[in-house]
Write a protein that holds these residues in place. Structure first.
Motif, mmCIF file in Angstrom:
data_model
loop_
_atom_site.group_PDB
_atom_site.id
_atom_site.type_symbol
_atom_site.label_atom_id
_atom_site.label_comp_id
_atom_site.label_asym_id
_atom_site.label_seq_id
_atom_site.Cartn_x
_atom_site.Cartn_y
_atom_site.Cartn_z
ATOM 1 N N PHE A 9 0.832 -1.200 0.000
ATOM 2 C CA PHE A 9 0.000 0.000 0.000
ATOM 3 C C PHE A 9 0.865 1.248 0.000
ATOM 4 C CE2 PHE A 9 -2.469 3.362 2.013
ATOM 5 C CZ PHE A 9 -3.662 3.298 1.297
ATOM 6 N N SER A 10 1.956 1.213 0.762
ATOM 7 C CA SER A 10 2.847 2.372 0.826
ATOM 8 C C SER A 10 3.478 2.664 -0.520
ATOM 9 C CB SER A 10 3.938 2.130 1.877
ATOM 10 O OG SER A 10 3.372 1.923 3.140
ATOM 11 N N VAL A 11 3.762 1.574 -1.297
ATOM 12 C CA VAL A 11 4.349 1.761 -2.621
ATOM 13 C C VAL A 11 3.320 2.337 -3.583
ATOM 14 C CG1 VAL A 11 5.353 0.579 -4.598
ATOM 15 C CG2 VAL A 11 6.061 -0.041 -2.279
ATOM 16 N N LEU A 12 2.079 1.819 -3.515
ATOM 17 C CA LEU A 12 1.028 2.256 -4.427
ATOM 18 C C LEU A 12 0.558 3.665 -4.125
ATOM 19 C CD1 LEU A 12 -1.117 -0.999 -4.661
ATOM 20 C CD2 LEU A 12 0.559 -0.139 -6.307
ATOM 21 N N VAL A 13 0.730 4.104 -2.874
ATOM 22 C CA VAL A 13 0.318 5.453 -2.489
ATOM 23 C C VAL A 13 1.548 6.205 -2.005
ATOM 24 C CG1 VAL A 13 -1.316 6.823 -1.143
ATOM 25 C CG2 VAL A 13 -1.880 4.463 -1.771
ATOM 26 N N PRO A 14 2.379 6.666 -2.911
ATOM 27 C CA PRO A 14 3.609 7.352 -2.502
ATOM 28 C C PRO A 14 3.294 8.671 -1.820
ATOM 29 C CG PRO A 14 3.269 7.595 -4.861
ATOM 30 C CD PRO A 14 2.223 6.626 -4.388
ATOM 31 N N GLY A 15 4.231 9.106 -1.006
ATOM 32 C CA GLY A 15 4.066 10.392 -0.342
ATOM 33 C C GLY A 15 3.447 10.270 1.036
ATOM 34 N N LEU A 16 2.903 9.093 1.386
ATOM 35 C CA LEU A 16 2.317 8.897 2.700
ATOM 36 C C LEU A 16 3.287 8.141 3.581
ATOM 37 C CD1 LEU A 16 -1.369 7.917 1.829
ATOM 38 C CD2 LEU A 16 -0.486 10.142 2.506
ATOM 39 N N SER A 17 3.289 8.469 4.863
ATOM 40 C CA SER A 17 4.157 7.764 5.798
ATOM 41 C C SER A 17 3.347 7.306 6.987
ATOM 42 C CB SER A 17 5.303 8.685 6.262
ATOM 43 O OG SER A 17 4.781 9.814 6.925
ATOM 44 N N TRP A 18 3.732 6.195 7.573
ATOM 45 C CA TRP A 18 3.033 5.657 8.735
ATOM 46 C C TRP A 18 3.708 6.193 9.979
ATOM 47 C CZ3 TRP A 18 -1.510 3.500 7.953
ATOM 48 C CH2 TRP A 18 -1.791 3.021 6.664
ATOM 49 N N ALA A 19 2.973 7.020 10.689
ATOM 50 C CA ALA A 19 3.536 7.710 11.837
ATOM 51 C C ALA A 19 3.036 7.063 13.117
ATOM 52 C CB ALA A 19 3.135 9.185 11.782
ATOM 53 N N GLY A 20 3.482 7.574 14.250
ATOM 54 C CA GLY A 20 3.004 7.059 15.518
ATOM 55 C C GLY A 20 3.773 7.606 16.684
ATOM 56 N N VAL A 21 3.287 7.257 17.875
ATOM 57 C CA VAL A 21 3.976 7.635 19.090
ATOM 58 C C VAL A 21 5.262 6.832 19.196
ATOM 59 C CG1 VAL A 21 3.865 7.582 21.603
ATOM 60 C CG2 VAL A 21 1.870 8.311 20.279
ATOM 61 N N VAL A 22 6.358 7.516 19.404
ATOM 62 C CA VAL A 22 7.659 6.877 19.497
ATOM 63 C C VAL A 22 7.963 6.463 20.932
ATOM 64 C CG1 VAL A 22 10.143 7.250 19.151
ATOM 65 C CG2 VAL A 22 8.497 8.169 17.498
ATOM 66 N N TRP A 23 7.611 7.328 21.877
ATOM 67 C CA TRP A 23 7.931 7.045 23.279
ATOM 68 C C TRP A 23 7.050 7.881 24.201
ATOM 69 C CZ3 TRP A 23 10.446 10.331 27.023
ATOM 70 C CH2 TRP A 23 10.778 9.673 28.213
ATOM 71 N N ARG A 24 6.730 7.315 25.359
ATOM 72 C CA ARG A 24 6.000 8.056 26.389
ATOM 73 C C ARG A 24 6.813 8.078 27.675
ATOM 74 N NH1 ARG A 24 0.775 9.076 24.777
ATOM 75 N NH2 ARG A 24 -0.126 7.614 23.260
ATOM 76 N N GLY A 25 6.881 9.240 28.277
ATOM 77 C CA GLY A 25 7.500 9.405 29.585
ATOM 78 C C GLY A 25 6.535 10.125 30.497
ATOM 79 N N ASP A 26 5.282 9.647 30.550
ATOM 80 C CA ASP A 26 4.190 10.350 31.222
ATOM 81 C C ASP A 26 3.984 9.957 32.677
ATOM 82 O OD1 ASP A 26 3.197 7.801 30.848
ATOM 83 O OD2 ASP A 26 1.587 8.399 29.482
ATOM 84 N N PHE A 27 4.852 9.084 33.214
ATOM 85 C CA PHE A 27 4.836 8.655 34.616
ATOM 86 C C PHE A 27 3.617 7.802 34.982
ATOM 87 C CE2 PHE A 27 6.830 12.868 34.218
ATOM 88 C CZ PHE A 27 8.145 12.475 34.438
#
Length: 332
Positions: A9-27
Motif C-alpha cells: 500500500f505504501s508503494v502504491l500510495v507514494p508520499g504517505l508515511s506511517w507515523a506514531g507515538v515513538v515514546w512516552r515518559g508520562d509517569f
C-alpha cells in the motif's frame, strides 16, 4: 475483500508515511522507570505524585536545593535522563506539561526545566527551556532566543515542540505551541552540534547562586513523528438531547392575516550526557497557561544558560532550515 499488505500500500500510495507515538515518559507507570536514569542527590528530589496532575494519575515533582550536585558539575540539579532516537536528519514532535508553584523563586539567573543535551561532554545544550526572572524562554545554543513569555505560576503550561534535528544551517528548525496556540512558526536554525546527538533531560537544573528551594512539576511527556500523535484529541461533538415528541393536541392553525415579514438587521447572524560517574540508575520506586511572544529575528543574543520515543497515524513531514550553530564549551 482481500486487503493489500501495508508495505505494498505504501508503494502504491507514494508520499504517505506511517507515523506514531515513538515514546512516552508520562509517569503513568507510577514510577520513573520509563526513563534511562536519574541524576539526583536523593530519592525525595524526584518524586512521583498524584496531585497536581495535568493528565492521567501521576506526575513528577522535581525539587532542587542549593548545593544539590549529583554529577559533580556546574550548577545545582535533579533531573531525569532519556536516551532517545534523535540523530542527524530526524524529525519529531514532543508534548509535555510543566507547572511552577505559586512560591517558585524569582531570581535573575537561569533555571532550566527541559533540555536536549548534546552527547559531547561540555557546553550549553543546543536546545533548552528555562526560566529567568519572570520569563520562560526557549534558547538555542546560547545564540538565539526565538520565543519567550511571562512566567505564570500555579497553572499548567502545555508545550508542543517540533524539531528537525540537524547540525546543518540549511536543514534544522524548531516550531512551538504553547497552551494550544502556535506561538513560534518554523524558525530555521541548526539544532545539533556537528558530530553529536542529543538526549532529553527533564526536571530542574539551575545556577548554584539560587538560594531558595525550587519545585517544578512535569507531566504527560510524549514523543511522536507527526503533530496528530501528540496533540490532544478534539472535544466530542455535543449533539444535544433530542426534545421529546409531543403527542398532545396540536395547536390550532392561525389562518388570520399574515403579519409583516421581518428581514432582521443586516449582519446580526451568528458569528467563529554520556553521563559522568555518580549518576543514579532508574529505580522502580512506588508513588510516594499564557500566550507567548514570538521573537523571530535571528541573531538575537541570549542570556548564558546552563547545559545543562506504540500506534500511529498518517502524515507528511516538512523539511526546512537556516542559521548556524557554533559550539560553546562551558558547562555539563
Amino acid at each position: 475483500m482481500r486487503r493489500l499488505p501495508l508495505a505494498l500500500f505504501s508503494v502504491l500510495v507514494p508520499g504517505l508515511s506511517w507515523a506514531g507515538v515513538v515514546w512516552r515518559g508520562d509517569f503513568e507507570t507510577g514510577s520513573i522507570t520509563q526513563y534511562t536514569r536519574a541524576q539526583r542527590v536523593s530519592a525525595d528530589r524526584l518524586q512521583i505524585v498524584q496531585s497536581p496532575t495535568f493528565q492521567g494519575r501521576y506526575a513528577l515533582k522535581a525539587t532542587v536545593r542549593q548545593g544539590d550536585d549529583p554529577i559533580d558539575s556546574s550548577g545545582n540539579r535533579n533531573e531525569l535522563v532519556y536516551m532517545g532516537s534523535e540523530k542527524e536528519g530526524s524529525e519529531y514532535y514532543y508534548r509535555w506539561q510543566v507547572m511552577f508553584p505559586t512560591d517558585y523563586p524569582s531570581v535573575d539567573a537561569w533555571q532550566v526545566f527541559t533540555q536536549w543535551h548534546h552527547s559531547g561532554c561540555c557546553g550549553s545544550p543546543p536546545v533548552e527551556f528555562f526560566v529567568k526572572g519572570e520569563e520562560m524562554r526557549l534558547t538555542l545554543a546560547d545564540s538565539a532566543t526565538p520565543w519567550k513569555t511571562k512566567l505564570v505560576r500555579g497553572v499548567w503550561h502545555d508545550f508542543v515542540f517540533h524539531v528537525k534535528w540537524s547540525s546543518s544551517a540549511s536543514v534544522g528548525f524548531v516550531e512551538l505551541w504553547h497552551n494550544g496556540e502556535r506561538v513560534l512558526s518554523k524558525y530555521k536554525h541548526a539544532t545539533l552540534y556537528e558530530g553529536d546527538g542529543v538526549y532529553l533531560k527533564l526536571g530542574l537544573y539551575r545556577s548554584d547562586t539560587v538560594k531558595p528551594v525550587g519545585v517544578v512539576y512535569h507531566d504527560g511527556y510524549t514523543q511522536g513523528t507527526q503533530l496528530a500523535d501528540v496533540m490532544p484529541p478534539p472535544p466530542p461533538v455535543d449533539s444535544g438531547t433530542p426534545a421529546p415528541a409531543d403527542a398532545g393536541t396540536p395547536a390550532p392553525t392561525d389562518a388570520g392575516t399574515p403579519g409583516p415579514v421581518d428581514a432582521g438587521t443586516p449582519g446580526s447572524g451568528p458569528g467563529t550526557e554520556t553521563p559522568p560517574a555518580g549518576e543514579t540508575p532508574v529505580d522502580s520506586s512506588s508513588p510516594t497557561p499564557g500566550t507567548g511572544t514570538v521573537l523571530p529575528p535571528p541573531g538575537e543574543q541570549a542570556q548564558a544558560v546552563g547545559c545543562s520515543s506504540t500506534g500511529g497515524a498518517l502524515g507528511v513531514l516538512a523539511l526546512l532550515g537556516l542559521a548556524g550553530l557554533p559550539r560553546r564549551w562551558r558547562r555539563r
